[in-house]
Motif scaffolding. Sequence first.
Motif, mmCIF file in Angstrom:
data_model
loop_
_atom_site.group_PDB
_atom_site.id
_atom_site.type_symbol
_atom_site.label_atom_id
_atom_site.label_comp_id
_atom_site.label_asym_id
_atom_site.label_seq_id
_atom_site.Cartn_x
_atom_site.Cartn_y
_atom_site.Cartn_z
ATOM 1 N N UNK A 281 15.949 -8.874 -2.124
ATOM 2 C CA UNK A 281 15.885 -7.646 -2.915
ATOM 3 C C UNK A 281 16.535 -6.461 -2.198
ATOM 4 N N UNK A 282 16.336 -6.409 -0.870
ATOM 5 C CA UNK A 282 16.883 -5.284 -0.104
ATOM 6 C C UNK A 282 17.091 -5.710 1.346
ATOM 7 N N UNK A 283 18.009 -5.065 2.007
ATOM 8 C CA UNK A 283 18.235 -5.369 3.421
ATOM 9 C C UNK A 283 17.209 -4.701 4.322
ATOM 10 N N UNK A 284 16.395 -3.808 3.746
ATOM 11 C CA UNK A 284 15.370 -3.113 4.527
ATOM 12 C C UNK A 284 14.045 -3.870 4.456
ATOM 13 N N UNK A 285 14.115 -5.176 4.684
ATOM 14 C CA UNK A 285 12.924 -6.003 4.546
ATOM 15 C C UNK A 285 11.871 -5.669 5.594
ATOM 16 N N UNK A 286 12.310 -5.187 6.768
ATOM 17 C CA UNK A 286 11.346 -4.891 7.824
ATOM 18 C C UNK A 286 10.410 -3.753 7.422
ATOM 19 N N UNK A 287 10.912 -2.817 6.614
ATOM 20 C CA UNK A 287 10.063 -1.731 6.135
ATOM 21 C C UNK A 287 8.965 -2.243 5.225
ATOM 22 N N UNK A 288 9.306 -3.183 4.323
ATOM 23 C CA UNK A 288 8.311 -3.751 3.415
ATOM 24 C C UNK A 288 7.268 -4.558 4.180
ATOM 25 N N UNK A 289 7.738 -5.378 5.122
ATOM 26 C CA UNK A 289 6.799 -6.177 5.921
ATOM 27 C C UNK A 289 5.924 -5.264 6.773
ATOM 28 N N UNK A 290 6.505 -4.195 7.307
ATOM 29 C CA UNK A 290 5.725 -3.242 8.089
ATOM 30 C C UNK A 290 4.652 -2.565 7.263
ATOM 31 N N UNK A 291 4.967 -2.279 6.004
ATOM 32 C CA UNK A 291 3.975 -1.664 5.114
ATOM 33 C C UNK A 291 2.807 -2.610 4.863
ATOM 34 N N UNK A 292 3.122 -3.875 4.616
ATOM 35 C CA UNK A 292 2.064 -4.876 4.423
ATOM 36 C C UNK A 292 1.220 -4.998 5.684
ATOM 37 N N UNK A 293 1.887 -4.986 6.831
ATOM 38 C CA UNK A 293 1.172 -5.086 8.109
ATOM 39 C C UNK A 293 0.215 -3.903 8.280
ATOM 40 N N UNK A 294 0.655 -2.702 7.931
ATOM 41 C CA UNK A 294 -0.204 -1.526 8.043
ATOM 42 C C UNK A 294 -1.417 -1.640 7.135
ATOM 43 N N UNK A 295 -1.226 -2.142 5.921
ATOM 44 C CA UNK A 295 -2.344 -2.314 4.988
ATOM 45 C C UNK A 295 -3.395 -3.251 5.566
ATOM 46 N N UNK A 296 -2.930 -4.355 6.143
ATOM 47 C CA UNK A 296 -3.876 -5.319 6.701
ATOM 48 C C UNK A 296 -4.587 -4.764 7.926
ATOM 49 N N UNK A 297 -3.868 -4.053 8.773
ATOM 50 C CA UNK A 297 -4.492 -3.486 9.966
ATOM 51 C C UNK A 297 -5.558 -2.459 9.583
ATOM 52 N N UNK A 298 -5.283 -1.668 8.538
ATOM 53 C CA UNK A 298 -6.205 -0.615 8.132
ATOM 54 C C UNK A 298 -7.401 -1.136 7.342
ATOM 55 N N UNK A 299 -7.149 -2.081 6.415
ATOM 56 C CA UNK A 299 -8.199 -2.496 5.487
ATOM 57 C C UNK A 299 -8.706 -3.919 5.725
ATOM 58 N N UNK A 300 -7.920 -4.752 6.386
ATOM 59 C CA UNK A 300 -8.342 -6.120 6.684
ATOM 60 C C UNK A 300 -8.045 -6.420 8.157
ATOM 61 N N UNK A 301 -8.760 -5.745 9.070
ATOM 62 C CA UNK A 301 -8.429 -5.877 10.494
ATOM 63 C C UNK A 301 -8.606 -7.281 11.047
ATOM 64 N N UNK A 302 -9.347 -8.129 10.362
ATOM 65 C CA UNK A 302 -9.525 -9.505 10.833
ATOM 66 C C UNK A 302 -8.466 -10.451 10.286
ATOM 67 N N UNK A 303 -7.505 -9.915 9.525
ATOM 68 C CA UNK A 303 -6.425 -10.735 9.010
ATOM 69 C C UNK A 303 -6.809 -11.527 7.778
ATOM 70 N N UNK A 304 -5.840 -12.238 7.218
ATOM 71 C CA UNK A 304 -6.063 -12.996 5.992
ATOM 72 C C UNK A 304 -7.121 -14.077 6.214
ATOM 73 N N UNK A 305 -6.886 -14.914 7.215
ATOM 74 C CA UNK A 305 -7.803 -16.027 7.441
ATOM 75 C C UNK A 305 -9.134 -15.550 8.013
ATOM 76 N N UNK A 306 -9.096 -14.562 8.886
ATOM 77 C CA UNK A 306 -10.339 -14.026 9.432
ATOM 78 C C UNK A 306 -11.216 -13.411 8.354
ATOM 79 N N UNK A 307 -10.611 -12.694 7.410
ATOM 80 C CA UNK A 307 -11.370 -12.114 6.301
ATOM 81 C C UNK A 307 -11.950 -13.201 5.417
#
Length: 326
Positions: A281-307
């Motif tokens: 979709x875009x060459x700025x994929x690292x920004x999208x992945x970084x946004x997802x990473x921030x969401x998980x760190x803030x709201x799901x600090x134990x990660x997908x499997x840990x949650x």
Amino acid sequence: MNALIDLARVHRVAAVLLFLLVFPFLMPYDALSVNILIFGLYAVGFNLLFGYTGMLSFGHAAFLGVGSYLAGIAVVSGGWPWWAAILTGVVGASLVGLVMGYMAIRTRGIYFSMVTLALAQIIYYVFYKADGWTGGENGLRGVKVETIDLMGLSIDFMDPLNKYYVILVFVALALWFVSRVLNSPFGAVIESIRENEKRTAACGYDVARAKLLVFVLSAAICGLAGALRALHLSVVPIDSLHYLQSGQAVMMCLLGGMGTFFGPFVGAAVFLYLEDVVTNLTRYWMGAVGLVFMVFVLFFPKGVWGTFLDGVVRYQKRSSNKQEGV
């Protein structure tokens, strides 16, 4: 339901392997499955040090890259068979881990992280300058393995699905080994170091020796992932040693759930699948992945499997309370 959950917890290696056996059929194409399998193994090695021992390294790309380069050099320059190349990558990464660990475990916290980063960068420039062996900035090319002789069978390694299941054999052995380590008295020691290092030392354990050993074991597993990656790609890019690869290990571990057995594979799947989708979709994929990473760190600090595991524990408690009439 509770019995099934308890069975999967007791036989965690078998449960993970059962899922990985069908995993390629859940992905859009086989090459992505192979990448997730290899980087999942890389994250498992990192998780052994970070998730279970509490030591955050920013230099694990060194072990992935050394494993890749030594395996590749063994094939290209030495003409060695594939199994000897893999063994060379694992042993080489273990030796590098021994040297790096010996120097890094003398520090703690952020200083440990910075020392591992600095040492990894030194290794990066050593391989970068040794262009006669490594290809320099162009990477090492010609790491071509067309067939694999495994247990009397000649397997077409160029077929992505065959490649996945050959690599899965090595991943299964690594997971069995990690599970044995974690279930051993040594596994209890490294987890106690994570919880309270001073109390572990007060109990009479040699904390420095335990740290060094787990550092070497972590390096060996990452070296195995690197050697398998070299055979998979048929090339070894210089980026294998770059500090961004170390950052990916941290992200995969946190996304999946640090200190969990299956979490590294979940984190690798989330990270690489997002990368694959967003790059279309875009060459700025690292920004999208970084946004997802921030969401998980803030709201799901134990990660997908840990949650998910937390939810399972809560479900089991509610079920037991209902049975007891509480």
